[in-house]
Design a protein around this motif. Structure first.
Motif, PDB file in Angstrom:
ATOM      1  N   PHE A 116     -40.518 -87.320 -63.472  1.00 56.07           N
ATOM      2  CA  PHE A 116     -41.017 -86.338 -64.429  1.00 56.07           C
ATOM      3  C   PHE A 116     -40.475 -84.942 -64.157  1.00 56.07           C
ATOM      4  N   HIS A 117     -39.141 -84.881 -64.170  1.00 55.54           N
ATOM      5  CA  HIS A 117     -38.328 -83.665 -64.167  1.00 55.54           C
ATOM      6  C   HIS A 117     -37.248 -83.999 -65.185  1.00 55.54           C
TER       7      HIS A 117
ATOM      8  N   PRO B  20     -31.775 -79.647 -65.234  1.00 56.72           N
ATOM      9  CA  PRO B  20     -31.839 -78.212 -64.967  1.00 56.72           C
ATOM     10  C   PRO B  20     -32.349 -78.039 -63.537  1.00 56.72           C
ATOM     11  N   LYS B  21     -31.903 -77.009 -62.874  1.00 59.62           N
ATOM     12  CA  LYS B  21     -32.390 -76.758 -61.512  1.00 59.62           C
ATOM     13  C   LYS B  21     -33.850 -76.337 -61.515  1.00 59.62           C
ATOM     14  N   ALA B  22     -34.280 -75.691 -62.582  1.00 58.77           N
ATOM     15  CA  ALA B  22     -35.686 -75.316 -62.728  1.00 58.77           C
ATOM     16  C   ALA B  22     -36.486 -76.545 -63.170  1.00 58.77           C
ATOM     17  N   HIS B  23     -37.693 -76.676 -62.666  1.00 60.66           N
ATOM     18  CA  HIS B  23     -38.522 -77.832 -62.992  1.00 60.66           C
ATOM     19  C   HIS B  23     -39.151 -77.691 -64.382  1.00 60.66           C
ATOM     20  N   HIS B  24     -38.897 -78.688 -65.211  1.00 52.66           N
ATOM     21  CA  HIS B  24     -39.566 -78.866 -66.509  1.00 52.66           C
ATOM     22  C   HIS B  24     -39.857 -80.352 -66.599  1.00 52.66           C
ATOM     23  N   GLN B  25     -41.044 -80.708 -67.030  1.00 50.25           N
ATOM     24  CA  GLN B  25     -41.475 -82.107 -66.991  1.00 50.25           C
ATOM     25  C   GLN B  25     -40.602 -83.033 -67.829  1.00 50.25           C
TER      26      GLN B  25
ATOM     27  N   ASP C 142     -24.710 -72.616 -62.462  1.00 48.55           N
ATOM     28  CA  ASP C 142     -25.770 -71.785 -61.881  1.00 48.55           C
ATOM     29  C   ASP C 142     -27.155 -72.380 -62.102  1.00 48.55           C
ATOM     30  N   ASP C 143     -27.354 -73.061 -63.244  1.00 44.37           N
ATOM     31  CA  ASP C 143     -28.703 -73.548 -63.530  1.00 44.37           C
ATOM     32  C   ASP C 143     -28.789 -75.037 -63.876  1.00 44.37           C
ATOM     33  N   THR C 144     -27.700 -75.800 -63.673  1.00 48.43           N
ATOM     34  CA  THR C 144     -27.754 -77.250 -63.873  1.00 48.43           C
ATOM     35  C   THR C 144     -27.079 -77.965 -62.707  1.00 48.43           C
ATOM     36  N   LEU C 145     -27.441 -79.231 -62.548  1.00 50.87           N
ATOM     37  CA  LEU C 145     -26.863 -80.069 -61.512  1.00 50.87           C
ATOM     38  C   LEU C 145     -26.653 -81.457 -62.096  1.00 50.87           C
TER      39      LEU C 145
END
Length: 116
Positions: free
Chosen positions: A98-99, A44-49, A24-27
């Protein structure tokens, strides 16, 4: 998602990737510039630097990224002989996108951890 982030665009389906594992939250997808017989990027699917920013912002997600790295290693047959998980952070650390992303590499002896 940021519009100029390569990995955010992969998550959004705008850029193709060879996906090997998804939650659900990783690729997890194959690195197009593979450095070993198995070289998979886990994000992670959500962006974090970077991994430090992820650890501060969402420690639970950081753990799920690591769990995905382990699942990929198992699925790719790396668990028996071993593998490496690498998170490059910042310019001096070799980070190019930078993700935050972990490199799961293996499939042959990897040699010394750092080159001279």
């Amino acid at each position: 998602m940021t519009d100029d982030c390569l990995f955010c665009r992969i998550v959004a389906g705008e850029i193709p990737a060879t996906v090997v594992h998804e939650t659900d939250d990783t690729l997890a997808f194959r690195d197009i510039g593979a450095k070993a017989p198995v070289h998979v990027l886990v994000i992670p699917k959500a962006h974090h630097q970077d991994v430090a920013a992820l650890a501060v912002a969402d420690p639970g997600l950081a753990g799920r990224v690591l769990a995905t790295c382990a699942a990929v290693a198992e699925k790719e047959g790396l668990s028996g002989d071993g593998y490496r998980v690498i998170f490059n952070t910042g310019g001096f650390g070799g980070q190019e996108v930078f993700h935050v992303h972990g490199h799961v590499v293996g499939g042959r002896p990897l040699g010394p951890m750092l080159s001279a």
